[in-house]
Structure formats: structure tokens, C-alpha cells
Design an enzyme around this catalytic site. Structure first.
Site, PDB file in Angstrom:
ATOM      1  N   CYS A  81       0.818  -1.219   0.000  1.00 43.76           N
ATOM      2  CA  CYS A  81       0.000   0.000   0.000  1.00 43.76           C
ATOM      3  C   CYS A  81       0.850   1.267   0.000  1.00 43.76           C
ATOM      4  O   CYS A  81       1.699   1.451   0.881  1.00 43.76           O
ATOM      5  CB  CYS A  81      -0.903  -0.012   1.227  1.00 43.76           C
ATOM      6  SG  CYS A  81      -1.864   1.503   1.441  1.00 43.76           S
ATOM      7  N   TYR A 102      -5.651   5.792  -9.043  1.00 41.44           N
ATOM      8  CA  TYR A 102      -6.843   5.021  -8.669  1.00 41.44           C
ATOM      9  C   TYR A 102      -8.061   5.496  -9.450  1.00 41.44           C
ATOM     10  O   TYR A 102      -8.924   4.701  -9.824  1.00 41.44           O
ATOM     11  CB  TYR A 102      -7.098   5.123  -7.167  1.00 41.44           C
ATOM     12  CG  TYR A 102      -6.086   4.366  -6.346  1.00 41.44           C
ATOM     13  CD1 TYR A 102      -6.281   3.031  -6.029  1.00 41.44           C
ATOM     14  CD2 TYR A 102      -4.920   4.988  -5.911  1.00 41.44           C
ATOM     15  CE1 TYR A 102      -5.348   2.328  -5.289  1.00 41.44           C
ATOM     16  CE2 TYR A 102      -3.972   4.294  -5.182  1.00 41.44           C
ATOM     17  CZ  TYR A 102      -4.191   2.965  -4.870  1.00 41.44           C
ATOM     18  OH  TYR A 102      -3.247   2.279  -4.151  1.00 41.44           O
TER      19      TYR A 102
END
Length: 332
Positions: free
Chosen positions: A45, A176
Site C-alpha cells: 500500500c 486510482y
């Protein structure tokens, strides 16, 4: 990495659910205290990677322990599947969601990393990823190592905040917005904003080694965690494919410069990064097949950025080697 899909097909990131602060002055419910909290991260992440880098640069390992969730998760949350017995050895939990529900039995928002967990109670104190690393710099100063750099210098904070805001919108979250867009228009809007911002950053970094001032700051940390993942996952998996990072000369050299700086590249595990993105995002990659490439050997090649001057750690010094339990595999 929780999100909602708007009617227009645009990716919208959900706000974090436990956005509290840990402070030194008693202004919050959670006081700064060595040994009280465990930072739970995942190598995959980028938001968690920011906290790993800043913790290491500032030398907070002795004050804040670190738990590392594996790269895979499902609707139950991040899972400690790389630890013995599939449990975090300090918190004793199998799923990070257990710590969220100890804080709030009715918690139904996104279970995200990084998360600061109070060890004694097992409760998540904060998953406020935007403020967490800034507080590492400003609230945990009593526990900084000797020679810790100033990653958020007061005289540059307004500029750092401005630069970070544009990086977040168009780059950190922008990849994203490309990858999870569900309409062509939403994807193209995000794609154009992403590469327009990368072009502007290339121009900015063509004549200066770091984003703000002549030292590494929080702004560099935040940009770099996206750049280091770009070719491995965002270029193909998220359709951010105008160019690879290796085809953007300034940003590629800048990224290599930081990769080779202690505290940056030694936090990266490309195998786990790919395993997470390609193995978890089944709407984007239904087969779950994880690509073998790209070749990562270029990260260790000369970058030439020293010619621009700058002092990576300012008046400080580089951090020492990572703790044995926190080392990542060498580049394959």
C-alpha cells in the site's frame, strides 16, 4: 483502498473512519508515548509506505513498533498471512478488522492501512493517513533519532502543503481514479489530469533535486510512493499507459535517486506490491494472474541527480540499516 463509485463512473475515495490524532500536547484523546502504539502497514500500500518511510527516516522504530499485514485481503480486511500462525505477533490478531471493531464494535467503514493500534487495548487509535506522517514529524520529536531530518520544515510548510495537495489529487489518488473508473469519460478525465501533473512535476524537477527547498521533505515521500509503483502496477493494471516511468527521464532519475537513498528503496517489496494489486482487484484483473515483469534492475543504475546539488537530509544524517525483522528482499 476503499472507495465508492459515483453515478458518473468516477472513483471517489471514502473518508477514513477513525481520523483521530496522536498528539504530544494533550489536545487529543491519544497521547504520544513510546511503546504504546503499533503501526500496522502493508508493503503493497502506498499510503502505508509513506508511514514506513517517515518512521524510518526519523528513527522512530524504538518508539513505535511495526506490524506488517500480508499483501492479500478480502471482505474481512487485511490479513497477517505472512506471520507465524497467521497472526500479528504483538497484537495477536489474525485480521486487522479485529482492531477496528475493538475501537468501535459497529465499525462499518473501510479497514485501511496504515493504522496506529494501541497495544494494551488492541484498539485502532487512528487510520488518518493524511495527517499521520506529519504528526510523526511534529508530535513525536522527543523520540526522533539524533540526526533526524526535518521533513516538514516550518518555513516551507505552506509550499509543501500546496505541492502535496496537487500531487494527492492528480497523482496519488489519480492513478486510482484511472484504474477504478467505470466510464470512458471518467477514465479519460483522470488520465489527462494525471499526465498533465506528471509533466508539470517533470518540469519542476528538471532544475531542482527535490520538490521543495534543497532537502527531502514530506512532499517527496508522498510523490515517490506512487512513482515507485508506476511501472509495476499503475501503467498496466490501472491503464496509466501514456508512458512508463522509465520513459519519463526526469521523474525516472528522481525516483532512482530516492530509491537509492536509505529509507526509501529499502522499504519496497515489488513482489508483494504486484501480488496485492493483481491478486485483490478482481474487478480489474478477474484472472488474478500476477505478471512476472517488469525488470527492476534499473532502479540501482546511476541517476546523475547529484549534479543539481541539494542535501538529501539537510543538517541531518541518513538512517541506519533497517531492523532485521523489517528488511525486504533484494531486487530480483
Amino acid at each position: 483502498m476503499t472507495a465508492t463509485d459515483s453515478d458518473a463512473g468516477a472513483f471517489q475515495r471514502e473518508p477514513v473512519g477513525l481520523d483521530e490524532r496522536i498528539t504530544a500536547d494533550g489536545s487529543s484523546a491519544w497521547p504520544v508515548e513510546a511503546g504504546r502504539y503499533r503501526l500496522v502497514v502493508a508493503r503493497a500500500c502506498p499510503w502505508a509506505n509513506r508511514s514506513v518511510i517517515v518512521r524510518r527516516l526519523l528513527g522512530l522504530e524504538g518508539a513505535i513498533s511495526m506490524g506488517i499485514a500480508g499483501p492479500l485481503h478480502d471482505e474481512r480486511s487485511w490479513h497477517f498471512h505472512d506471520d507465524p500462525d497467521n497472526r500479528d505477533p504483538v497484537l495477536g490478531i489474525e485480521w486487522l478488522g479485529e482492531a477496528y471493531r475493538k475501537a468501535d464494535p459497529d465499525f462499518d467503514a473501510g479497514i485501511t492501512v496504515p493504522a496506529m493500534v494501541e497495544v494494551a487495548s488492541g484498539k485502532v487509535a487512528s487510520n488518518g493517513f493524511q495527517q499521520l506522517t506529519l504528526d510523526f514529524s511534529t508530535q513525536w520529536t522527543a523520540f526522533h533519532r539524533e540526526g533526524a531530518p526535518d521533513l516538514y520544515p516550518e518555513e516551507h510548510r505552506a509550499e509543501i502543503d500546496e505541492v502535496m495537495a496537487s500531487i494527492y489529487e492528480d497523482v496519488n489518488n489519480g492513478v486510482y481514479r484511472c484504474g477504478f473508473a467505470t466510464t470512458q469519460d471518467a477514465y479519460e478525465e483522470a488520465y489527462r489530469a494525471l499526465f498533465a501533473r506528471l509533466d508539470a512535476l517533470s518540469e519542476r524537477l528538471a532544475t531542482r533535486r527535490f520538490l521543495v527547498g534543497d532537502t527531502i521533505t514530506e512532499a517527496d515521500v508522498r510523490l515517490w510512493v506512487t512513482l515507485v509503483r508506476f511501472d509495476a502496477v499503475y501503467h498496466g493494471h490501472f491503464k496509466c499507459n501514456r508512458q512508463k516511468l522509465t520513459e519519463m527521464p526526469v521523474l525516472w532519475a528522481y525516483s532512482r535517486d530516492l530509491f537509492q537513498t536509505p529509507g526509501f528503496g529499502d522499504t519496497i517489496d515489488f513482489a508483494k506490491i504486484k501480488q496485492h494489486y493483481y491478486g485483490v482487484h478482481d474487478t480489474v484483473n478477474p484472472s488474478g494472474v500476477v505478471p512476472l515483469g517488469p525488470d527492476n534492475s534499473g532502479w540501482l543504475t546511476p541517476h546523475g541527480r547529484e549534479e543539481l546539488g541539494g542535501r538529501p537530509f539537510g543538517d541531518g544524517t541518513p538512517p541506519g540499516p533497517p531492523l532485521e525483522a523489517e528488511r525486504v528482499p533484494p531486487l530480483a
